[in-house]
Design a protein around this motif. Structure first.
Motif, short mmCIF file in Angstrom:
data_model
loop_
_atom_site.label_atom_id
_atom_site.label_comp_id
_atom_site.label_asym_id
_atom_site.label_seq_id
_atom_site.Cartn_x
_atom_site.Cartn_y
_atom_site.Cartn_z
N SER A 133 0.87 -1.36 -0.01
CA SER A 133 -0.25 0.06 0.22
C SER A 133 0.86 1.32 -0.08
CB SER A 133 -1.03 -0.03 1.26
OG SER A 133 -0.06 -0.24 2.53
N GLY A 135 1.37 2.92 -2.92
CA GLY A 135 1.10 3.75 -3.97
C GLY A 135 0.99 3.13 -5.47
N ALA A 268 -6.43 7.32 -7.88
CA ALA A 268 -5.65 6.89 -6.92
C ALA A 268 -6.04 6.31 -5.54
CB ALA A 268 -4.70 8.25 -6.48
N GLU A 271 -6.84 2.93 -6.41
CA GLU A 271 -5.58 2.04 -6.24
C GLU A 271 -4.85 1.86 -4.93
OE1 GLU A 271 -4.00 3.81 -10.77
OE2 GLU A 271 -3.19 4.52 -8.86
N THR A 272 -5.00 2.82 -4.17
CA THR A 272 -4.69 2.64 -2.68
C THR A 272 -5.32 1.59 -1.99
OG1 THR A 272 -3.89 5.05 -2.62
CG2 THR A 272 -4.25 3.69 -0.46
N ARG A 273 -6.82 1.51 -2.04
CA ARG A 273 -7.67 0.51 -1.60
C ARG A 273 -7.32 -0.67 -2.09
NH1 ARG A 273 -13.09 3.80 -1.69
NH2 ARG A 273 -12.88 5.31 -0.06
N ARG A 276 -4.03 -2.37 -0.67
CA ARG A 276 -4.19 -2.41 0.63
C ARG A 276 -5.36 -3.98 0.97
NH1 ARG A 276 -5.98 3.34 3.12
NH2 ARG A 276 -3.73 4.25 3.19
#
Length: 669
Positions: A133, A135, A268, A271-273, A276
């Motif tokens: 996570s 980026g 974004a 993408e972060t989720r 994760r």
């Protein structure tokens, strides 16, 4: 070892054969073959081959793992041979397993055996911090067990059940004694029936008194109130399953939708989720990883996004066993389906596992067209396709492969021979020619500019969008040709090309196309007018006011307004042009009512509301007119795109690129 002695086979050959046998189970058509039991036996054998290859420095462990792998392979072969008939799929799998058995029997530890990169299974050192996570996709070198291999199997019809035959009829009556015996039996049955009818009815008994209720055990009471108790593993599995399904959906949210209202920067968050969710699945434990594959299999129709999630997840785990699982999934997916093919290509392009590159390189020589196409496209996006491979792919007999290769040429290091580009420009397929034109712009090759000129001068500017590409690259000498071609063939492609070219001499022609009955033509005309003038004319505000230092065609670069639904009334545009057109110079190039500059392109690249198409065209224009090269792609993760935009910003601000050119510069290599 003496040169005259043959080398004994290593376990890497057995690994390849067992892997192929698992995948070829999908070709079995005989419903009597217990494919799932065979898969389990093969997976067990392959897992022990992995463990043996990791134990080459311990002969006792190596021998134990090899022996266990032999047992699994023997079991798989026995299951297959129980139903050995004339089914080609079964016969092929029997051959593969038999070959694997022969290799395992003859195998011996060898220092020449390729070293397998497997996960760290030790418990002495603490596990590393998960870094999915951060980026961008990151390879996770986590401590875990070796993966239990799994494939996507097809559901075969149940084997036919032969019904039991009817009992034979009783023998015929042939004598009087047999007839009398039958009559006596029937008379006895009739008498018993009549006696039952004459019997007095029994008095109806009332319901018995209710018995006292016994107290329920505590576990029953708890289950009635709170439901079934789930074991810890089942709860964790449900978390893992939910995270995996979320991963598939978040991967889909990365796909840009033209006109969908989302922005490229808003991806974004997804993408972060997404990254994760990779963390969450890994944290749940490796015992659940094979069940994730079966989630894909359980769908009645293959879900392209679940396939994407499986490839991306296993491609985020360090270890050759994970890379093998990536390609089992990719090979089992129905790659003839365009949606599946696109999602597999995207996942293989983004997954950070370094072992993907060598396996994709093997796909370049695959017999199946989808695998070759995916290999070219994914290797190019990963930046590992070499020039020789790309050139060879341009001569492929399949159109899709050639189109992928033509698009890849713009990102492959090295000098592309001129004949490769000219051969591509001569193709009759518009997608191949368009890809080659884009690559020529990225490479600053004059062959591409000459091909665009030829197509436009021949009146074929709509083919492969060549008129638009010429407007992004052409010099001042091309203005008349573009305007004349648009007047002769007023198609949306030509009208948009005039907008990108930026010559105010084309404004009267564009205004004349606004009353068109074709919504696409009118939309292209008003889009081109706004791109040149920056005038946001609406039916409610037909004559906007401007500050003295912000008059059209006189102001320095400022961010243009985000256009709203602009008017299609030609009288409004004619009135505006009559009022402000005198300030425009015919020898200057304009973008949004101000002199074009590299800042104009960079603004559109950075603009969140800009469409994917316009951002890509801005990148092509910036590349062609500046002579610089930045490896920018709209498919990249948002942090990567921001990094590439920073590279463009640095190139523009370093003093070597004129930031306010106001002309039509063209840079060739």
């Amino acid at each position: 070892m003496s040169e005259g002695l043959p080398r004994r086979p290593g376990l890497s050959a057995a690994r390849a054969l067992l892997d192929e046998a698992m995948i070829q189970l999908r070709a079995v058509e005989d419903p009597g073959v217990p494919t799932r039991e065979v898969e389990s036996a093969l997976a067990d054998a392959l897992r022990h081959v992995y463990q043996a290859m990791a134990s080459t420095d311990d002969y006792g462990a190596w021998q134990h793992e090899r022996s266990t792998a032999l047992d699994g392979a023997r079991q798989a072969l026995a299951l297959l041979q129980e139903h050995l008939g004339d089914d080609p799929g079964t016969l092929q799998d029997v051959t593969l397993v038999a070959q694997a058995l022969a290799v395992l029997n003859e195998a011996a530890p060898s220092l020449l055996e390729p070293k397998l990169a497997l996960p760290r299974t030790d418990s002495a050192e603490p596990p590393p911090v998960l870094r999915a996570s951060v980026g961008v996709p990151t390879l996770l070198d986590v401590r875990r067990a070796i993966l239990y291999p799994a494939v996507l199997l097809r559901d075969l019809p149940e084997p036919l059940v032969v019904p039991e035959p009817d009992p034979p009829p009783p023998p015929p009556i042939e004598t009087e004694e047999e007839l009398d015996a039958l009559a006596a039996r029937n008379a006895a049955k009739l008498a018993a029936f009549l006696e039952a009818l004459d019997a007095p009815p029994t008095a109806a008994l009332g319901p018995p008194p209710p018995a006292p209720l016994a107290p329920l055990p505590d576990d029953v009471t708890e289950r009635e109130i709170f439901g079934e108790r789930l074991e810890k593993d089942e709860v964790v599995w449900q978390w893992s399953r939910t995270a995996f399904e979320d991963l598939a959906m978040l991967g889909l949210q990365r796909v840009p939708l033209e006109g969908g209202g989302d922005t490229w920067e808003s991806r974004a968050v997804a993408e972060t989720r997404l990254l994760r969710r990779v963390d969450a699945i890994v944290a749940a434990g490796d015992a659940f990883f094979p069940r994730l594959v079966k989630l894909i299999e359980d769908r009645p129709v293959v879900d392209p996004d679940l396939v994407w999630a499986g490839i991306f997840f296993f491609g985020s785990l360090a270890g050759d066993d994970a890379a093998d699982e990536v390609f089992r999934l990719a090979r089992c997916a129905p790659l003839d389906d365009d949606d599946v093919r696109e999602r597999v290509t995207d996942a293989l392009s983004l997954a950070p596992h370094p072992g993907i590159d060598s396996r994709l390189a093997e796909w370049l020589g695959a017999a199946a067209e989808p695998q070759r196409t995916i290999a070219v496209a994914a290797l190019a996006r990963r930046g590992t396709l070499v020039l020789e491979q790309a050139i060879a792919a341009t001569a492929d007999p399949e159109r899709r492969v050639v189109a992928a290769a033509a698009r890849a040429l713009g990102y492959v290091p090295g000098t592309v021979p001129p004949h490769v580009l000219t051969d591509l420009f001569a193709r009759p397929e518009s997608d191949i020619v368009q890809a080659a034109l884009e690559s020529s712009m990225l490479l600053h090759r004059g062959e591409g500019l000459r091909a665009m000129e030829r197509l436009v001068y021949e009146g074929r500017g709509g083919f492969a969008r060549s008129a638009v590409f010429l407007s992004l690259w052409a010099g001042a000498e091309h203005g008349t040709a573009l305007t004349d071609a648009a007047a002769a063939d007023p198609s949306p492609v030509f009208l948009r090309a005039l907008g990108w070219y930026g010559n105010v001499a084309s404004i009267p022609l564009l205004v004349s196309k606004l009353p068109s009955d074709d919504p696409a033509l009118a939309g292209a005309a008003v889009e081109a007018l706004f791109r040149i003038t920056g005038a946001w004319l609406t039916d409610d505000v037909p004559d906007p006011a401007y500050p003295e230092n912000g008059l059209p065609f006189k102001r320095a670069f400022v961010a243009p307004p985000v256009p709203v639904e602009m008017t299609l009334d030609p009288a409004v545009w004619e009135a505006w042009w009559s009022k402000h057109g005198s300030r425009a110079r015919r020898e200057n190039r304009y973008r949004w009512g101000q002199e074009w500059s590299f800042q104009s392109n960079l603004w559109e690249l950075e603009q969140p509301e800009a469409s994917r198409r316009n951002r890509w065209l801005s990148h092509l224009e910036l590349t062609a007119r500046s002579g610089r090269s930045v490896r920018f792609r709209t498919e990249d993760f948002v942090p990567v795109q921001r990094q590439r935009l920073a590279e463009w910003r640095e190139a523009i601000d370093d003093g070597r690129m004129n930031g306010s050119l106001a002309r039509w510069p063209s840079r060739l290599g």
